[in-house]
Design an enzyme around this catalytic site. Structure first.
Site, PDB file in Angstrom:
ATOM      1  N   ASN A 163      -7.964   2.297   9.357  1.00 37.65           N
ATOM      2  CA  ASN A 163      -6.719   2.545  10.082  1.00 37.65           C
ATOM      3  C   ASN A 163      -7.047   2.629  11.562  1.00 37.65           C
ATOM      4  O   ASN A 163      -7.912   3.417  11.974  1.00 37.65           O
ATOM      5  CB  ASN A 163      -6.068   3.862   9.644  1.00 37.65           C
ATOM      6  CG  ASN A 163      -5.504   3.779   8.233  1.00 37.65           C
ATOM      7  OD1 ASN A 163      -5.581   2.735   7.574  1.00 37.65           O
ATOM      8  ND2 ASN A 163      -4.932   4.879   7.769  1.00 37.65           N
TER       9      ASN A 163
ATOM     10  N   ARG B 237       0.866  -1.177   0.000  1.00 34.67           N
ATOM     11  CA  ARG B 237       0.000   0.000   0.000  1.00 34.67           C
ATOM     12  C   ARG B 237       0.911   1.238   0.000  1.00 34.67           C
ATOM     13  O   ARG B 237       1.617   1.488   0.979  1.00 34.67           O
ATOM     14  CB  ARG B 237      -0.902  -0.007   1.232  1.00 34.67           C
ATOM     15  CG  ARG B 237      -1.752   1.240   1.380  1.00 34.67           C
ATOM     16  CD  ARG B 237      -2.689   1.149   2.592  1.00 34.67           C
ATOM     17  NE  ARG B 237      -3.497   2.336   2.720  1.00 34.67           N
ATOM     18  CZ  ARG B 237      -3.268   3.324   3.592  1.00 34.67           C
ATOM     19  NH1 ARG B 237      -2.269   3.251   4.448  1.00 34.67           N
ATOM     20  NH2 ARG B 237      -4.054   4.385   3.618  1.00 34.67           N
TER      21      ARG B 237
ATOM     22  N   HIS C  70      -2.408  11.055   0.283  1.00 33.09           N
ATOM     23  CA  HIS C  70      -2.000  10.887   1.681  1.00 33.09           C
ATOM     24  C   HIS C  70      -1.411  12.222   2.130  1.00 33.09           C
ATOM     25  O   HIS C  70      -0.236  12.327   2.447  1.00 33.09           O
ATOM     26  CB  HIS C  70      -1.006   9.725   1.796  1.00 33.09           C
ATOM     27  CG  HIS C  70      -0.890   9.127   3.166  1.00 33.09           C
ATOM     28  ND1 HIS C  70      -1.097   7.792   3.442  1.00 33.09           N
ATOM     29  CD2 HIS C  70      -0.578   9.686   4.352  1.00 33.09           C
ATOM     30  CE1 HIS C  70      -0.901   7.548   4.727  1.00 33.09           C
ATOM     31  NE2 HIS C  70      -0.582   8.693   5.310  1.00 33.09           N
TER      32      HIS C  70
ATOM     33  N   GLU D 277      -7.303   8.867   5.405  1.00 40.35           N
ATOM     34  CA  GLU D 277      -7.605   9.612   6.624  1.00 40.35           C
ATOM     35  C   GLU D 277      -7.974  11.074   6.390  1.00 40.35           C
ATOM     36  O   GLU D 277      -7.241  11.991   6.792  1.00 40.35           O
ATOM     37  CB  GLU D 277      -6.424   9.541   7.602  1.00 40.35           C
ATOM     38  CG  GLU D 277      -6.045   8.127   7.991  1.00 40.35           C
ATOM     39  CD  GLU D 277      -5.048   8.064   9.149  1.00 40.35           C
ATOM     40  OE1 GLU D 277      -4.601   9.127   9.612  1.00 40.35           O
ATOM     41  OE2 GLU D 277      -4.746   6.952   9.591  1.00 40.35           O
TER      42      GLU D 277
ATOM     43  N   TYR E 244      -5.258   2.649  15.528  1.00 39.95           N
ATOM     44  CA  TYR E 244      -4.094   2.646  16.420  1.00 39.95           C
ATOM     45  C   TYR E 244      -4.493   2.495  17.882  1.00 39.95           C
ATOM     46  O   TYR E 244      -3.828   1.812  18.635  1.00 39.95           O
ATOM     47  CB  TYR E 244      -3.259   3.923  16.209  1.00 39.95           C
ATOM     48  CG  TYR E 244      -2.548   3.890  14.870  1.00 39.95           C
ATOM     49  CD1 TYR E 244      -1.319   3.263  14.732  1.00 39.95           C
ATOM     50  CD2 TYR E 244      -3.144   4.426  13.729  1.00 39.95           C
ATOM     51  CE1 TYR E 244      -0.679   3.184  13.501  1.00 39.95           C
ATOM     52  CE2 TYR E 244      -2.504   4.346  12.493  1.00 39.95           C
ATOM     53  CZ  TYR E 244      -1.276   3.722  12.384  1.00 39.95           C
ATOM     54  OH  TYR E 244      -0.650   3.633  11.161  1.00 39.95           O
TER      55      TYR E 244
ATOM     56  N   GLU F 181      -4.014   0.195   7.997  1.00 38.49           N
ATOM     57  CA  GLU F 181      -2.892   0.627   8.840  1.00 38.49           C
ATOM     58  C   GLU F 181      -3.121   0.164  10.261  1.00 38.49           C
ATOM     59  O   GLU F 181      -4.228   0.300  10.804  1.00 38.49           O
ATOM     60  CB  GLU F 181      -2.744   2.155   8.884  1.00 38.49           C
ATOM     61  CG  GLU F 181      -2.030   2.744   7.716  1.00 38.49           C
ATOM     62  CD  GLU F 181      -1.867   4.257   7.851  1.00 38.49           C
ATOM     63  OE1 GLU F 181      -1.707   4.762   8.984  1.00 38.49           O
ATOM     64  OE2 GLU F 181      -1.906   4.931   6.807  1.00 38.49           O
TER      65      GLU F 181
HETATM   66  C1  FCB Z   1      -1.614   7.530  10.411  1.00 38.62           C
HETATM   67  C2  FCB Z   1      -1.079   7.995   9.081  1.00 38.62           C
HETATM   68  C3  FCB Z   1       0.264   7.439   8.715  1.00 38.62           C
HETATM   69  C4  FCB Z   1       1.180   7.320   9.913  1.00 38.62           C
HETATM   70  C5  FCB Z   1       0.477   6.653  11.065  1.00 38.62           C
HETATM   71  C6  FCB Z   1       1.344   6.453  12.283  1.00 38.62           C
HETATM   72  O1  FCB Z   1      -2.508   8.464  10.913  1.00 38.62           O
HETATM   73  O2  FCB Z   1      -1.976   7.679   8.040  1.00 38.62           O
HETATM   74  O3  FCB Z   1       0.799   8.231   7.702  1.00 38.62           O
HETATM   75  O4  FCB Z   1       1.687   8.540  10.239  1.00 38.62           O
HETATM   76  O5  FCB Z   1      -0.664   7.368  11.419  1.00 38.62           O
END
Ligand code: FCB
Length: 532
Positions: free
Chosen positions: A335, A117, A160, A206, A337, A415
């Protein structure tokens, strides 16, 4: 170029694409899962054909920022603003992938990674937002051929965050509706050049960050701090997405089209306190539903419109926009985290997840006043992001049920990853057991969601390489592969070796260590705003 992909990622042009229902959903709180699932230990096999990938983005890895006709993007300019980025670092050289892509592709092939990707840079392809730059297009042509030659699926993202600076400076960037049409033209340009070889097209990565960190919070380029501008940008980014999907679908009915959104799971700190529930609702609305509902359900959530009423969003919504924005897609990129516990009062001990830069910034949530995130006593990465894998399970199930399932849209985790302070051993090896453990518990969480009915078809580790982490500069390393930024030498970390084995086996191996972290209920402090 040989084309040796194990499976096609084209879609069936005759498949019925279900229109958006034309209504939005209210916020419904769910609660953290408190017990390990059957996938928490042992070996965990994934469904046949599950796609194992790794992700990067143009500005974070390419370098060659002013080579072969590329001109400034908003990030080239923002990086020079005093105090905006740690150590004033920029993406001028980054991982130099522009020159080193054959070696990086070979590395992925060696590891067993099946999909890459990457994003294309609008500023390279249409410098200054003016004429198409054949030399810029030629780079992606070479990259795609290299990937296909190695049997790796190119998973292309058109945006991006690196808007041509000229469009920002001369035309008011994403605040101007016209930028959405210019984006559509750029999408068509890319497709004309490499659409014969690229099956998967993601419009945006995002848009929350691009709109609200870029135009409201000021933590990201272009660094504006206006609630009105952020909302206008959000609407125009979604319009750009819809226009591009329409145009690409017309050109290639069997292309796999989608968008990647970032998600956080917002839980009320005290589910019995209506003020905490309302605070969680505000952040959920301003983060998830403000994008997911227009794109996947064809309507803005009423509570969000109410929260931001004074900032003029509605004046930008023209007749027919929501039909364009909700043009059917094939895949939703997710995505993830971390999640948040949210309360109506600040926590005692703040845990700040943003980059410690000197330039002042603002709350990126136009409707988020009075909502505070609280740590839960979970382990944190080196950016103070809590490690909360069960949030990913709940997120995928929610998306499946409320958004993608009813419309037959596939889910891909595009992600997920972590920054830890790597220690380089005497032999140059990085034995990054924390990062390996992070990926392990999140893959188990993905499998939990699949077992419970989520149609998740792939996972992309963030990131293939250590790279330029936006306002954090080069200080935060997310790579499965280490990059020595002095020499550009690549060294596969323990997590990268392990991930390659997972990809080859289509299974997460047994692991006795690494219990899945679950919330302890410890309200240790306040993380004012999420700012990745
Ligand atoms: C996301 C982004 C990516 C990277 C990660 C840690 O928000 O899409 O570019 O910075 O966080």
């Amino acid at each position: 170029m040989t084309r040796d992909l194990t499976q096609s990622f084209k879609t069936d042009p005759a498949a019925p694409r279900v229109p958006a229902p034309g209504n939005a959903l209210p916020y419904t709180p769910s609660a953290p899962r408190t017990a390990p699932s059957s996938n928490a230990t042992g070996s965990v096999a994934f469904p046949d054909g599950f796609l194992w990938g790794a992700a990067t983005a143009a500005y974070q890895v390419e370098g060659a920022a002013h080579e072969d006709g590329r001109e400034d993007s908003v990030w080239d300019v923002f990086a020079k603003v005093p105090g905006a980025v740690l150590n004033q670092e920029d993406g001028e050289v980054a991982c130099d992938q522009y020159h080193r892509y054959p070696a990086d592709v070979a590395l992925m092939k060696d590891l067993g990674i099946k999909a890459y990707r990457f994003s294309t840079s609008w500023s390279r392809v249409v410098p200054g937002g003016r004429e198409v730059n054949p030399a810029g297009l030629a780079y992606y042509d070479r990259l795609v051929d290299e990937l296909l030659g190695a049997g790796i699926l190119p998973w292309l993202t058109l945006y991006h965050w690196d808007l041509p600076q000229a469009i920002e400076a001369e035309s008011n960037g994403w605040v101007n509706r016209d930028t959405a049409y210019r984006f559509r033209d750029y999408a068509v340009t890319m497709h004309e050049a490499i659409g014969d070889r690229v099956d998967v097209w993601t419009t945006l990565n995002e848009p929350w960050c691009a709109a609200f960190l870029g135009y409201t919070g000021g933590q990201h380029a272009p660094g504006r701090q206006s609630r009105e501008d952020g909302l206008a940008a959000a609407h125009h980014l979604m319009l750009a997405h819809g226009l591009a999907v329409e145009a690409l679908r017309e050109r290639a009915p069997d292309a796999n089209l989608g968008i990647t959104l970032n998600f956080e799971v917002e839980d009320p700190l005290n589910p019995d306190d209506p003020a905490d529930v309302d605070a969680a609702r505000r952040l959920d609305g301003g983060f998830t539903r403000i994008f997911a509902d227009p794109i996947l359900r064809g309507a803005y959530p009423l509570d969000v419109l109410e929260d931001v009423r004074e900032y003029g969003l509605e004046q930008h919504i023209q007749e027919g926009d929501l039909e364009i924005i909700s043009t059917p897609i094939d895949s939703l990129g997710v995505n993830y985290y971390h999640g948040n516990a949210v309360a109506a009062v600040p926590a005692e001990r703040p845990l700040d997840g943003g980059a410690p830069v000197s330039r002042p910034s603002s709350n990126p949530f136009p409707g988020g006043d009075g909502a505070y995130t609280h740590p839960r006593g979970l382990p944190v990465t080196t950016q103070n992001w809590e490690v909360q894998p069960e949030g990913l399970t709940r997120l995928l199930l929610r998306l499946q049920q409320d958004y993608t399932g009813p419309r037959g849209i596939a889910l891909y985790v595009t992600e997920n990853g972590s920054a830890y302070d790597d220690v380089v051993g005497p032999d140059g090896f990085v034995d990054d057991q924390e990062r390996l453990g992070f990926v392990d518990v999140h893959l188990r969480a993905v499998k939990d969601a699949i077992d419970e009915g989520a149609d998740v078809r792939g996972y992309f580790g963030w990131s293939l390489l250590d790279n330029y982490e936006w306002a954090w500069g080069y200080g935060k390393r997310f790579g499965l592969v280490r990059v020595d930024f002095e020499t550009q030498e690549r060294t596969v970390k323990a997590s990268g070796r392990w991930y390659g084995q997972v990809a080859r086996a289509n299974a997460v191996p047994e692991r006795s260590a690494a219990p899945v972290p679950y919330p302890t209920g410890d309200d240790g402090g306040d993380k004012a705003v999420p700012t990745e």
